[in-house]
Design a protein around this motif. Sequence first.
Motif, short mmCIF file in Angstrom:
data_model
loop_
_atom_site.label_atom_id
_atom_site.label_comp_id
_atom_site.label_asym_id
_atom_site.label_seq_id
_atom_site.Cartn_x
_atom_site.Cartn_y
_atom_site.Cartn_z
N ASN A 39 -22.45 0.63 -19.43
CA ASN A 39 -22.01 -0.65 -18.92
C ASN A 39 -22.49 -1.82 -19.77
OD1 ASN A 39 -20.63 -2.06 -16.76
ND2 ASN A 39 -22.64 -2.90 -16.32
N ASP A 40 -23.72 -1.73 -20.29
CA ASP A 40 -24.26 -2.82 -21.11
C ASP A 40 -23.37 -3.07 -22.33
OD1 ASP A 40 -26.29 -3.09 -19.42
OD2 ASP A 40 -27.80 -2.08 -20.63
N GLU A 43 -20.12 -4.74 -21.43
CA GLU A 43 -20.31 -6.18 -21.20
C GLU A 43 -20.53 -6.92 -22.50
OE1 GLU A 43 -23.20 -7.20 -18.34
OE2 GLU A 43 -21.84 -6.74 -16.67
N PHE A 56 -3.29 -0.27 -8.73
CA PHE A 56 -2.80 -0.90 -7.50
C PHE A 56 -1.28 -0.86 -7.46
CE2 PHE A 56 -1.56 -4.59 -4.93
CZ PHE A 56 -2.20 -4.24 -3.75
N LYS A 85 9.66 12.01 20.10
CA LYS A 85 9.11 10.92 19.28
C LYS A 85 10.25 10.16 18.58
CE LYS A 85 4.86 12.24 19.95
NZ LYS A 85 4.63 12.14 21.40
N PRO A 86 10.04 8.89 18.30
CA PRO A 86 11.07 8.13 17.58
C PRO A 86 11.24 8.64 16.15
CG PRO A 86 9.09 6.83 17.86
CD PRO A 86 8.90 8.07 18.66
N SER A 89 8.26 7.12 12.85
CA SER A 89 7.08 7.37 13.68
C SER A 89 5.79 7.27 12.87
CB SER A 89 7.17 8.75 14.33
OG SER A 89 6.80 9.74 13.42
N LEU A 90 4.70 7.26 13.61
CA LEU A 90 3.37 7.13 13.02
C LEU A 90 2.99 8.30 12.13
CD1 LEU A 90 0.99 5.84 15.78
CD2 LEU A 90 1.23 4.92 13.51
N SER A 91 3.65 9.43 12.32
CA SER A 91 3.27 10.61 11.55
C SER A 91 3.54 10.40 10.06
CB SER A 91 4.01 11.84 12.06
OG SER A 91 5.39 11.56 12.10
N VAL A 93 2.29 8.15 8.37
CA VAL A 93 1.06 7.66 7.75
C VAL A 93 0.34 8.75 6.98
CG1 VAL A 93 -1.21 6.69 8.23
CG2 VAL A 93 0.78 5.84 9.44
N VAL A 94 0.30 9.96 7.55
CA VAL A 94 -0.45 11.05 6.92
C VAL A 94 0.15 11.37 5.55
CG1 VAL A 94 -1.26 13.40 7.21
CG2 VAL A 94 -0.95 11.96 9.20
N TYR B 257 -7.26 5.57 13.40
CA TYR B 257 -5.93 6.17 13.31
C TYR B 257 -5.96 7.59 13.87
CZ TYR B 257 -1.77 8.29 11.45
OH TYR B 257 -0.62 8.98 11.33
N PHE B 261 -3.57 8.48 16.77
CA PHE B 261 -2.46 9.35 16.41
C PHE B 261 -2.47 10.64 17.22
CE2 PHE B 261 -0.74 12.68 13.55
CZ PHE B 261 0.57 12.25 13.55
N TRP B 264 -1.43 9.86 20.73
CA TRP B 264 -0.01 9.50 20.75
C TRP B 264 0.85 10.75 20.58
CZ3 TRP B 264 3.61 9.95 16.73
CH2 TRP B 264 4.83 9.28 16.94
N LEU B 387 -25.08 -2.38 -12.91
CA LEU B 387 -24.05 -1.37 -12.69
C LEU B 387 -24.10 -0.33 -13.81
CD1 LEU B 387 -21.50 -0.84 -10.88
CD2 LEU B 387 -20.24 -1.86 -12.74
#
Lengths: 170, 388
Positions: A39-40, A43, A56, A85-86, A89-91, A93-94, B257, B261, B264, B387
């Motif tokens: 790191n030094d 920098e 990102f 279930k709709p 759905s929330l599933s 997310v996984v 969650y 989940f 739900w 760091l």
Amino acid sequence: MQKNIIGIYKDETLIAPVINQLREQGVEVKDVYTPFPVNDIIEAMKLKTNFPYFAFAFGVIGFSLTFLFLYWTSAISYPLVLGGKPYLSLSFVVIIFVMVINVTVTGSLIAFFVREKKGPGTKPKFDSEDVNDDKFVVFIDKTAKMTDDDSAKISDILRSSGAVDVKENV
Amino acid sequence: MENRYTVSPKLKYTSFALMAIGVIALGIGFSTGADRAWANVLLNSYYFLSLAVGASFFLALQYITQSGWSAMFKRIPEAMGTYIPVGAGILLLFLIFGSHSVYHWTHADAVANDELLQHKASYLNLSFMIIRYVLFVGSWVLLAGMLRKYSLREDEVGGTKYFKKSEFLSKIFIFVLAFTFTLATIDWIMSVNPHWFSTLFSAKNFMTAFFHGAAIITLIAILLNRNGNLPGLNKYHLHDFSKYIFMLSIIYGYLWYSQYFLIWYANIPEETVYYTTLIHGGWKSLFIADIAINWAFPFLFLMLNVIAKNAKALMFTAIILSIGQWIDLYLQIMPGSTGVNVIGFVEIGSYLGFLGLFIFVVSRSLSKASLVPKNHPYLQESTAHKLH
């Protein structure tokens, strides 16, 4: 062929001070090769990276593509009611969670190889016995306008700062 | 190097003023409706007790992992740990005098007509609950107090003897804490809804305590630094603190969650009714605010490296998170006890009152010992922390 002055070190703590010392003399260190990230040195070299932004962006892409795919399969192309279930759905997310990690990692890996112009079969930038194993190597560009006095002075600085070996014109 | 923190009169009188507000708010609360006031006493005493327990857990983890970076700050979680007996004392008053107002299962006539509660009665009864309370709180007070005592002895004696002792004690402490705090949250918070159960509930609350405890340690460290008492705090320490908050916010989101989940998806009526009340019973905006503040906000905000190393941004995060924890507990306690969603002077005032008490106790404990531990073996590493 580009000429360089290299200083070879055995101890990574000596390198950051010498980079600053050379900068005071108006000499910019081109690169430092180390067996592991220090790191030094990062920098002292004032290195900046855009990689986090890449990662990102890949994460956002992975999120959107996975969501669109799941929505298309389970709500548009083949809508099927499962356990009351709709469709949307929330599933989701996984699967999105796993796919975001997957796309981010593979995307970052590919972006790294593209930016560094590396890949299977590419020649290394600098191939020498001096740059391997446990050695830390400081690279300085030997420009055309640099006189012998200048390069001798740089070599002196490198040597006096604790370099095991200094080589010119490699 | 002697580095003493002295409680400024301003802070002292502020904490007294806050306590006075709290007394007034609770006075108004008891005169208008005792149920609401007792629910607030439970909320706030648990809130600050969980901060103290979470901070002690943080301290124990630093010993076990032999962390160098945090050696300089260990007086802060120690001082927060000294709040445990005070907060637990108020909780005991609540359990003895106020549990009838909050816990449905303490009503004999309700239990008589309820097969489920009759089935649970051998465990869920007030006398056994008090016995469990003594066991839980007793073990925390004992172990956190011993960690504090060892640390203070180390200041005088030096060497690695007390560090090794503390490390061994910490290993016992986290096991005891995982077991007792889990059962304690079931007793004090989950039993507000005695018909409902969730196996993830106590794990989530334990991690929430750790999460917000870490946030408050960060806040206190930055405030002390701004006051000129911790000059050694650098941006690498801040980065490590923000890594803690960031990582724990993900764990919070994950557990939140997972609990939501699974309930739900399985759609078992006796489990689903808990969330049905929250979403369709007038609590929806707070329900969304809970996960947005505690997970989405730190997750997105602290992702940027520049913000993660910025003291002001971290202070802001910690303050927002302390509101987030209040919302989290409000949603766990109020729907099952008072059943009405009112945030008025009683709620805010009683929170400020407990905050004043917490500030008073923690600042007093901080001033009692050298702010930077003197003979900690990793002190050098902590002050020179970068760091790597």
